[in-house]
Design a protein around this motif. Sequence first.
Motif, PDB file in Angstrom:
ATOM      1  N   SER A  17     -14.692 -13.213  31.451  1.00 37.78           N
ATOM      2  CA  SER A  17     -13.443 -12.328  32.666  1.00 37.78           C
ATOM      3  C   SER A  17     -13.021 -11.239  32.003  1.00 37.78           C
ATOM      4  N   SER A  18     -13.464 -10.183  33.695  1.00 33.95           N
ATOM      5  CA  SER A  18     -13.617  -8.848  33.430  1.00 33.95           C
ATOM      6  C   SER A  18     -12.330  -8.190  33.575  1.00 33.95           C
ATOM      7  N   THR A  19     -11.764  -9.719  34.473  1.00 36.26           N
ATOM      8  CA  THR A  19      -9.329  -8.335  34.809  1.00 36.26           C
ATOM      9  C   THR A  19      -9.131  -9.022  33.927  1.00 36.26           C
ATOM     10  N   THR A  20      -7.760  -8.024  33.175  1.00 33.97           N
ATOM     11  CA  THR A  20      -7.134  -8.560  32.573  1.00 33.97           C
ATOM     12  C   THR A  20      -5.772  -9.585  32.905  1.00 33.97           C
ATOM     13  N   GLY A  21      -5.465 -10.758  32.676  1.00 35.37           N
ATOM     14  CA  GLY A  21      -4.444 -11.867  33.173  1.00 35.37           C
ATOM     15  C   GLY A  21      -3.111 -11.019  32.298  1.00 35.37           C
ATOM     16  N   VAL A  22      -3.041 -10.782  31.399  1.00 34.14           N
ATOM     17  CA  VAL A  22      -1.640  -9.493  31.680  1.00 34.14           C
ATOM     18  C   VAL A  22      -1.864  -8.250  30.717  1.00 34.14           C
ATOM     19  N   ALA A 213       2.906  -7.978  38.580  1.00 36.97           N
ATOM     20  CA  ALA A 213       1.620  -7.693  40.325  1.00 36.97           C
ATOM     21  C   ALA A 213       0.711  -7.073  39.017  1.00 36.97           C
ATOM     22  N   GLY A 214      -0.764  -7.967  39.562  1.00 36.49           N
ATOM     23  CA  GLY A 214      -1.555  -7.215  38.689  1.00 36.49           C
ATOM     24  C   GLY A 214      -1.702  -7.758  37.418  1.00 36.49           C
ATOM     25  N   GLY A 215      -0.632  -8.660  36.383  1.00 34.69           N
ATOM     26  CA  GLY A 215      -0.699  -8.742  34.973  1.00 34.69           C
ATOM     27  C   GLY A 215       0.243  -7.355  34.649  1.00 34.69           C
ATOM     28  N   ARG A 216       0.320  -6.696  35.826  1.00 33.60           N
ATOM     29  CA  ARG A 216       1.385  -6.089  34.867  1.00 33.60           C
ATOM     30  C   ARG A 216       3.113  -6.096  35.187  1.00 33.60           C
ATOM     31  N   VAL A 217       4.168  -5.905  34.495  1.00 30.28           N
ATOM     32  CA  VAL A 217       5.062  -5.114  34.597  1.00 30.28           C
ATOM     33  C   VAL A 217       5.332  -4.277  35.438  1.00 30.28           C
ATOM     34  N   VAL A 218       5.705  -4.371  37.382  1.00 30.65           N
ATOM     35  CA  VAL A 218       5.545  -3.395  37.948  1.00 30.65           C
ATOM     36  C   VAL A 218       7.397  -3.125  37.931  1.00 30.65           C
ATOM     37  N   TRP A 219       8.348  -3.377  38.074  1.00 29.03           N
ATOM     38  CA  TRP A 219       9.663  -3.434  37.623  1.00 29.03           C
ATOM     39  C   TRP A 219      10.731  -4.816  37.126  1.00 29.03           C
TER      40      TRP A 219
END
Lengths: 269, 269
Positions: A17-22, A213-219
């Motif tokens: 997969s090209s997208t990052t899970g985390v 969100a989208g594998g990243r910590v956003v808050w």
Amino acid sequence: MAPFFVLDQVSYCYPGSSTTGVCQVNLELEPGTFLAVLGANGSGKSTLARLCCGLLKPTAGRVLVEGYSTANDDELKEIYRRVGLVFQHPDNQFVAGTVEREIAFGVENRTLSPAVIRRTVDEGLVRFGLEPRKNVSPHSLSGGEKRLLSLADIWVLKPKLILVDEPLAMLDPGAKKRITRLLADLRYSGQSMIWFTHGLLEALTADRVLVMAGGRVVWSGPPAGLLTMAEQARAWGITLPPATEAAYRLGLKATAVTNLDELVSVLWR
Amino acid sequence: MVYSRDGEAKIQALNGVSFRVRSGEAVALIGPVGSGKSTLLRVLAGLVKPTSGRVTVEGRKGPVVLAIQEPQRGFFAATVREEVAFGPENLDLDPAEVAARVTWALTAVGLKEERWTVSPFQLSGGEQRRVALAASLAMKPRFLLLDEPTIGLDGPGQAALVETLRKIKAETGLGLLVASHDPDFLFSLTRRVLVLNDGKLTADTTWGGLTHQGPALEALSLELPFLLSLLCRLQAAGAPVEAAQETIEEAWAELSRFYLGRKQEGGDR
């Protein structure tokens, strides 16, 4: 107190997969912490849960539990002793033919005396209210009982950190109350816990919240912080408590209402 | 209608259940765990025969289709398109009609076209639910039976499901019988409610009618939708509101009317 559980720039890409899970998650947990990880379906919550207990190895960064790294195969045994994951779907976890054998399975794989094993299994049956059901097959239990059993399976192993993935999904209101109370008891007995969920209601009593969100910590911050940013929380796919949702819809701004009693008293004093 | 399940002991799963549903009607089915909801849906779909009594379907053409709990467990085709085409292909339709239905159903559930050619197993949980629903819709059912359709869906996923079902209902006159533990989800789709307990139909009423049965619901560990609970509490506290609202729109209108009145009073004082 020093952190016993550390995520250091942890990333994970699924093979092919090209997208990052985390992506580049950092975290330090002190003993006794109750952390909630919030996010929508597909935000990376379940992947992060699997990384935290060593079921997945980070493609970059490190997961450290009391100094042991999940990246080292010869340290995984130490990780498994310290971190237990309660799966979202209890059926995926069960291996034995009866409830009692199921609870005993993990304990028997530790080098313990038969007397200690017996006592531990009995404690688990009593604590999770499964004593009357000990001779039936795990698969014939109700949804709420299956959830209790999946928690008992992990609790009897006495891990330092328990990870629970959407523990209230698929439960009726009665079972939800029972499991919520039980998890609160565990937490107030000093058990460190990470609760992965999309509902803010479950996270309200957490010491701290991470939003993904989208594998990243956003808050990250205290759960009450999210109540004052309802629009943003919704955009992250977080489900607000129904009372909070109703208060916002009515235009009761700057009022952090989280339950029915509070909303009734705000509307009709 | 009576249905007994064979097992270790003979269990009477349904006992003397009688009701009629009009063409195009949306009905909620609620009841505690083990009350017979899933069995009733299976009997209505013709998957199991009642041991006494009968199910008759009159009026417009089209099958009665059951979307089971966690339908993604039944996926088997190589692509999403093939998965959705399987049902219509087995109705002996010509290939052009099958293709048209597949396109219509996948569009109706809002699945992005770039996902139609991937394996259903590669999809997220929310997308899998959409494919399962599309597979049911492609059969052009006159009546759709849904068993716990919100399992595994987060807030936005549930809102999207409600929107999709409402749209399809308005466009095609599809009838719905929905079993769920989530009263808020049901309240956004239906006016009528059937209450099942211990295999017996204990109430055939509306959401408004249920507001007069609080203690009976509590005894079954069932809950009213949040908005109706709120209106009931306000009414009980002496606020000038009518709690017995039949739809989610009417409940919102009543709550807003009351709240605006309060604000007005505050302004006048």
